[in-house]
Design an enzyme around this catalytic site. Structure first.
Site, PDB file in Angstrom:
ATOM      1  N   LYS A 181      22.849  87.443  45.176  1.00  0.00           N
ATOM      2  CA  LYS A 181      23.368  86.422  44.257  1.00  0.00           C
ATOM      3  C   LYS A 181      24.009  87.064  43.017  1.00  0.00           C
ATOM      4  O   LYS A 181      25.113  86.717  42.606  1.00  0.00           O
ATOM      5  CB  LYS A 181      22.210  85.495  43.853  1.00  0.00           C
ATOM      6  CG  LYS A 181      22.474  84.636  42.660  1.00  0.00           C
ATOM      7  CD  LYS A 181      23.501  83.581  42.960  1.00  0.00           C
ATOM      8  CE  LYS A 181      24.060  83.003  41.674  1.00  0.00           C
ATOM      9  NZ  LYS A 181      24.817  81.805  41.865  1.00  0.00           N
ATOM     10  N   CYS A 230      26.934  81.544  34.433  1.00  0.00           N
ATOM     11  CA  CYS A 230      26.670  82.387  35.608  1.00  0.00           C
ATOM     12  C   CYS A 230      27.363  83.744  35.483  1.00  0.00           C
ATOM     13  O   CYS A 230      26.696  84.766  35.333  1.00  0.00           O
ATOM     14  CB  CYS A 230      27.164  81.677  36.861  1.00  0.00           C
ATOM     15  SG  CYS A 230      26.545  80.005  36.986  1.00  0.00           S
TER      16      CYS A 230
HETATM   17  N1  SAJ Z   1      37.762  83.198  35.412  1.00  0.00           N
HETATM   18  C1  SAJ Z   1      38.829  84.012  35.068  1.00  0.00           C
HETATM   19  N2  SAJ Z   1      39.624  84.493  36.072  1.00  0.00           N
HETATM   20  C2  SAJ Z   1      39.411  84.180  37.375  1.00  0.00           C
HETATM   21  C3  SAJ Z   1      38.331  83.367  37.714  1.00  0.00           C
HETATM   22  C4  SAJ Z   1      37.507  82.878  36.707  1.00  0.00           C
HETATM   23  O1  SAJ Z   1      39.047  84.313  33.897  1.00  0.00           O
HETATM   24  O2  SAJ Z   1      40.190  84.652  38.212  1.00  0.00           O
HETATM   25  C5  SAJ Z   1      36.844  82.695  34.376  1.00  0.00           C
HETATM   26  C6  SAJ Z   1      36.814  81.160  34.326  1.00  0.00           C
HETATM   27  O3  SAJ Z   1      37.836  80.654  33.520  1.00  0.00           O
HETATM   28  C7  SAJ Z   1      35.433  80.924  33.744  1.00  0.00           C
HETATM   29  C8  SAJ Z   1      34.607  82.084  34.314  1.00  0.00           C
HETATM   30  O4  SAJ Z   1      35.536  83.058  34.741  1.00  0.00           O
HETATM   31  O5  SAJ Z   1      35.452  81.028  32.344  1.00  0.00           O
HETATM   32  C9  SAJ Z   1      33.708  81.718  35.478  1.00  0.00           C
HETATM   33  O6  SAJ Z   1      34.325  80.792  36.348  1.00  0.00           O
HETATM   34  P1  SAJ Z   1      34.230  80.851  37.936  1.00  0.00           P
HETATM   35  O7  SAJ Z   1      35.001  79.725  38.508  1.00  0.00           O
HETATM   36  O8  SAJ Z   1      34.615  82.200  38.392  1.00  0.00           O
HETATM   37  O9  SAJ Z   1      32.691  80.749  38.253  1.00  0.00           O
HETATM   38  P2  SAJ Z   1      31.508  79.745  37.869  1.00  0.00           P
HETATM   39  O10 SAJ Z   1      30.708  80.406  36.797  1.00  0.00           O
HETATM   40  O11 SAJ Z   1      31.953  78.366  37.615  1.00  0.00           O
HETATM   41  O12 SAJ Z   1      30.693  79.750  39.261  1.00  0.00           O
HETATM   42  C10 SAJ Z   1      30.246  81.000  39.788  1.00  0.00           C
HETATM   43  C11 SAJ Z   1      30.553  81.018  41.291  1.00  0.00           C
HETATM   44  N3  SAJ Z   1      30.374  82.371  41.799  1.00  0.00           N
HETATM   45  C12 SAJ Z   1      31.299  82.960  42.599  1.00  0.00           C
HETATM   46  O13 SAJ Z   1      32.346  82.439  42.914  1.00  0.00           O
HETATM   47  C13 SAJ Z   1      30.961  84.306  43.127  1.00  0.00           C
HETATM   48  C14 SAJ Z   1      29.661  80.034  42.031  1.00  0.00           C
HETATM   49  O14 SAJ Z   1      29.828  80.136  43.436  1.00  0.00           O
HETATM   50  C15 SAJ Z   1      28.184  80.296  41.672  1.00  0.00           C
HETATM   51  O15 SAJ Z   1      27.306  79.406  42.333  1.00  0.00           O
HETATM   52  C16 SAJ Z   1      28.049  80.109  40.178  1.00  0.00           C
HETATM   53  O16 SAJ Z   1      28.861  81.109  39.541  1.00  0.00           O
HETATM   54  C17 SAJ Z   1      26.591  80.270  39.801  1.00  0.00           C
HETATM   55  O17 SAJ Z   1      25.919  79.259  39.616  1.00  0.00           O
HETATM   56  O18 SAJ Z   1      26.097  81.405  39.784  1.00  0.00           O
END
Ligand code: SAJ
Length: 417
Positions: A203, A257
């Site tokens: 995870k 996360c």
């Molecule tokens: N972000 C970027 N660039 C990207 C992707 C995201 O700057 O290319 C930023 C987003 O704007 C945001 C942050 O990263 O601020 C996190 O967003 P996210 O969409 O990547 O992730 P979370 O935190 O909403 O959800 C993640 C997910 N993990 C993965 O995709 C590996 C989700 O599946 C998990 O269940 C969740 O964390 C969790 O609960 O751990």
């Protein structure tokens, strides 16, 4: 059908409890916040997630879901409470420990305890097992214990809750098998069995992989700005390669996360986590980097006012936890730049929120911090009429820049030189 007790009715616990209830289980959702319990028992929700309200209403109406502040005896206990991190960037396991201590006196033979909360590797084995042991409960003999990390993407929770593959880590073989039997009833994805510490690490690594990848994209953004090219174009073209999946840059990594979980690995082995630590540092530097840009963009303007669009940590959700917007607004306050904020998804926020019209009124620069769908349909020609200076700074590369330019806007974009 077995009786389930879900500890914690937040972003994971509430969708899980409601989904289980609509699958026929008798579910008691437990939350220490009595207000939340009241809202849910009335068929309401306290968080925004597509489809959740309908699901909760159906679950409550069927009589299969009830909420309470105290747990009751059940066949399966699911712990889905938050694991925040401390100022020292260490996992705060107090909610997990409290949930375990609350259910321990209720546990009977053959009961299954599942930890879904994200936790540092070793939590089931070194934290939960000893708590239950102090209540004379031996895992694999008196009860079963497994870690089944939640992996749903906020905004797509209900679909991913059912369709994602699940990793089941047991503290022993029987615990893993017992948990797998339970998840098989409603999970459409694959169920993969392993030990609890491996599941905990899986995870954390999923989110850490994403954090490191985003750090790479943010580094690329800085380089491309200096070279006078677009990082977004580089990423689009590089990702045409079948084995490349570069993520995208932005004003910072937020949420509870990805901005948090890598620290759970770092705290265990600080000397061996150089890439993970550096990536955290790069992503944490992005709000300050964004402020420096804003400062430059409005540098020539006398007493400038910024219209901030979006304060959630990502688009189309209402969650502002660890949002880079919070740091950016605090930074603007510190250097005395005036601002007003518009976010169609947020009702309560640390800083005052304005209507769309108020936010743009006599402003000098619109700064998009969050990729909400609503911003894609903004009419720059209309908005421009409200502003003092027609300037756009898009940190998410999420609106049609040609359209904004045609409406007389000067357009800046993070990662574009
Ligand atoms: N972000 C970027 N660039 C990207 C992707 C995201 O700057 O290319 C930023 C987003 O704007 C945001 C942050 O990263 O601020 C996190 O967003 P996210 O969409 O990547 O992730 P979370 O935190 O909403 O959800 C993640 C997910 N993990 C993965 O995709 C590996 C989700 O599946 C998990 O269940 C969740 O964390 C969790 O609960 O751990």
């Amino acid at each position: 059908m077995e009786k389930i007790c879900v500890m914690g009715l937040g972003y994971i616990g509430l969708p899980t409890a409601s989904m289980l209830a609509t699958h026929g289980f008798d579910v008691l959702g437990v939350d220490i916040n009595s207000e939340i319990v009241k809202i849910i028992n009335n068929g309401g929700i306290h968080i925004e997630e597509p489809g959740l309200h309908t699901l909760v209403q159906a679950a409550i109406k069927s009589g299969k879901l009830k909420a309470a502040t105290e747990p009751e005896p059940a066949d399966i206990f699911i712990i889905a409470v938050p694991t925040p991190f401390t100022k020292e960037k260490k996992a705060d396991l107090n909610y997990i420990k409290l949930a375990a201590k609350n259910i321990a006196p209720l546990i009977c033979k053959e009961n299954l305890v599942i930890l879904e909360s994200t936790s540092p590797p070793g939590t089931c084995r070194d934290v939960l097992e000893p708590i239950f042991k102090s209540f004379n409960l031996k895992a694999g003999k008196d009860y079963y214990l497994a870690h089944c990390p939640e992996r749903v993407l906020p905004g797509c929770t209900l679909k991913e809750l059912i369709q994602n593959d699940r990793i089941i880590g047991g503290v022993d073989k029987q615990s893993a098998e017992k948990a797998a039997q339970f998840y098989k009833v409603f999970i459409e994805g694959n169920i993969c069995i392993t030990d609890s510490t491996t599941a905990e690490m899986v995870k954390l690594m999923e989110n850490t992989y994403r954090d490191v990848n985003i750090a790479l994209a943010n580094e690329l953004a800085k380089i491309c700005e200096k070279m006078g090219i677009s990082a977004w174009e580089v990423i689009r073209l590089a990702n045409l390669h079948p084995r490349v999946n570069l993520h995208t840059p932005g004003p910072g990594v937020g949420g509870h996360c990805i901005a948090v979980d890598p620290w759970f690995i770092i705290e265990k082995y600080p000397a061996d986590t150089e890439i993970i630590t550096l990536s955290r540092k790069i992503n944490d530097s992005m709000p300050e980097y964004t402020i420096t840009h804003i400062r430059k963009i409005v540098g020539e303007i006398d007493n400038p006012k910024i219209a901030i669009l979006g304060v959630t940590y990502k688009g189309n959700i209402d969650d502002t936890r660890e949002s880079p917007a919070v740091k950016i607004i605090a930074g603007l306050e510190k250097i005395g730049i005036k601002y007003s904020i518009y976010d169609p998804h947020v009702r309560e926020f640390k800083y005052e929120l304005s209507s769309l019209k108020e936010a743009f009124d006599k402003s000098d620069c619109a700064v998009i911090l969050t990729n909400h769908d609503e911003f894609h349909c903004l009419h720059p020609a209309e908005i421009g009429k409200l502003m003092r200076n027609k300037v756009l700074f898009d940190t998410r590369f999420c609106v049609d820049h040609t359209l904004w330019k045609q409406s007389g806007f000067k357009v800046y974009c993070l990662g574009v030189g």
